[in-house]
Design an enzyme around this catalytic site. Sequence first.
Site, short mmCIF file in Angstrom:
data_model
loop_
_atom_site.label_atom_id
_atom_site.label_comp_id
_atom_site.label_asym_id
_atom_site.label_seq_id
_atom_site.Cartn_x
_atom_site.Cartn_y
_atom_site.Cartn_z
N GLU A 1 10.79 -8.34 -2.71
CA GLU A 1 11.34 -7.06 -2.24
C GLU A 1 10.69 -6.81 -0.89
OE1 GLU A 1 11.52 -3.67 -0.93
OE2 GLU A 1 10.46 -2.86 -2.67
N LEU A 2 11.47 -7.01 0.16
CA LEU A 2 10.93 -7.03 1.51
C LEU A 2 11.36 -5.80 2.30
CD1 LEU A 2 11.50 -10.86 2.08
CD2 LEU A 2 9.49 -9.71 1.11
N TRP B 1 0.81 -1.22 0.00
CA TRP B 1 0.00 0.00 0.00
C TRP B 1 0.84 1.27 0.00
CZ3 TRP B 1 1.91 2.48 4.10
CH2 TRP B 1 2.45 1.70 5.13
N ASN B 2 2.13 1.21 0.34
CA ASN B 2 2.85 2.45 0.62
C ASN B 2 3.17 3.28 -0.63
OD1 ASN B 2 4.68 0.41 -0.05
ND2 ASN B 2 6.30 1.22 1.23
N CYS C 1 10.32 1.21 2.43
CA CYS C 1 11.34 0.18 2.67
C CYS C 1 12.74 0.75 2.52
CB CYS C 1 11.13 -1.00 1.73
SG CYS C 1 11.08 -0.55 -0.02
N ALA D 1 -2.72 -4.61 -1.73
CA ALA D 1 -2.93 -4.55 -0.30
C ALA D 1 -4.41 -4.28 -0.01
CB ALA D 1 -2.07 -3.45 0.31
N SER D 2 -4.90 -4.85 1.08
CA SER D 2 -6.34 -4.82 1.35
C SER D 2 -6.86 -3.43 1.69
CB SER D 2 -6.67 -5.78 2.49
OG SER D 2 -5.97 -5.42 3.67
N GLY E 1 6.63 -6.71 0.26
CA GLY E 1 5.93 -6.72 1.53
C GLY E 1 6.86 -7.03 2.68
N SER E 2 6.30 -7.60 3.72
CA SER E 2 7.05 -7.88 4.95
C SER E 2 7.89 -9.14 4.81
CB SER E 2 6.08 -8.04 6.12
OG SER E 2 5.31 -9.24 5.96
N LYS F 1 -2.92 -8.80 -6.86
CA LYS F 1 -3.51 -8.85 -5.53
C LYS F 1 -2.89 -7.69 -4.77
CE LYS F 1 -3.82 -9.96 -1.02
NZ LYS F 1 -3.95 -8.73 -0.22
#
Length: 454
Positions: free
Chosen positions: A228-229, A130-131, A262, A156-157, A206-207, A154
């Site tokens: 890419e975390l 989402w960022n 990130c 981010a919610s 994401g995380s 898909k």
Amino acid sequence: MKIRSINPFSGKINQEFDPLPYAECERAVSRARKAFAQWRNVPIDERLKPIARLASILRERTREYAQIATREMGKPIRQSISEIQKCAIVCDYYFENSERFLRDETIATSALKSYVTFEPLGVILGIMPWNFPFWQVLRWAVPTLAAGNTCLLKHASNVPITALEIEKIFREAGFPDNVFQTLLIGADSAERLIEGDLVEGVSLTGSVQAGSKIGSLTGRQIRKLVLELGGSDPFIVLEDADLDKAVSTGVNSRVANAGQSCIAAKRFIVAKPVADRFVEKFVAALGRLRIGDPMNEETDIGPLAREEFLPDLAAQLEDAESKGATVHRGPRPPSEGFFFQPVVLSGVTLDMKVAREEVFGPIAPVISAGSEEEMIRIANDTEFGLGAAIWTKDTDKAERLAKEIAAGFVAINGIVKSDPRLPFGGIKKSGFGRELSHYGLREFVNVKTIIIGR
């Protein structure tokens, strides 16, 4: 459970959506596979035409799309505008260069002819954050589509409106039906798609926890994966650095997007002789920033994207304070909205959470170091390896130090930022694979060798 878009500034619901039933996901995959059978055979020059139109649409409606992003995740509107503009630039880059990047490569061998060709893999699933809700999608999807694959998103919610709008943009740009589809689904449905071996590859930003989970699932199916975390990027300031420039850049890197990046500078490692001056200048610069309504053009720092992020930041700050860090508070935020007051921490030690964990918000920990060797040791003393910055007037020294830092990107007297022309990605628990440049374009292709015997 509904997929809910919430305005982080007001706390009010923008819109709610029913998640797509899994049976519909399977049908979407089937449509994407049928579309792939045709799309892969479209001549490259024809495949690139919609990308050029995509760039034009993004430029024509920059503010409209920026406002959608800001309403959904709270980024100051000026930063959202810059994000949309950057999306147009990535379209330009791949429109201008993809044909060259995908051209067959002839290699001299003992055979009559030997060459390498680059062929698309199939249906690629993008699990995006989402960022940077537009940029993260475009930088994955544009080269993936240019290579001849089809894409399932898909997102981010908390950014479903953005996700649906992106699908509309691709359709309006002239991409064939089902070449790009947005799926409003939860993590469980995305995982089922991978477990069912329904996609040829996955790109996830994401995380670490999400990366570990998706890595396990794709590993079982032996499918291509790009991760890419997180990051805990060191920002190293040597004694001879231009402190004013270093501070200006450091503040921008730390608080842009409310620190939710990130590749934000997350650990300021400063030479002891200049550490106090650095902190003084940093606190002063932070205090001049404006925090508030992200739709206001004058706002520098907006709210966090989600309310549930606040306790983690509070815990990291409390841990540092309890262990002896000095807290220098920045501009006071509004009482309503998902705001976290920016702070600078001096006297930070390596046992504090802010030095060990990723800090995904506007907390700037400053760690003083007595030597260059200690600076490098501290910089590398992390599970992450995404980006790093080095500030010094001695660029020869900086280049030598850059080679000692375990990271995918090092900026010398500059800010760590993605650029379509440069490969982007990390090592260690920051992930693997690369996005952008020709490296990113070739992530989701079959690098096929063909030889003709004599």
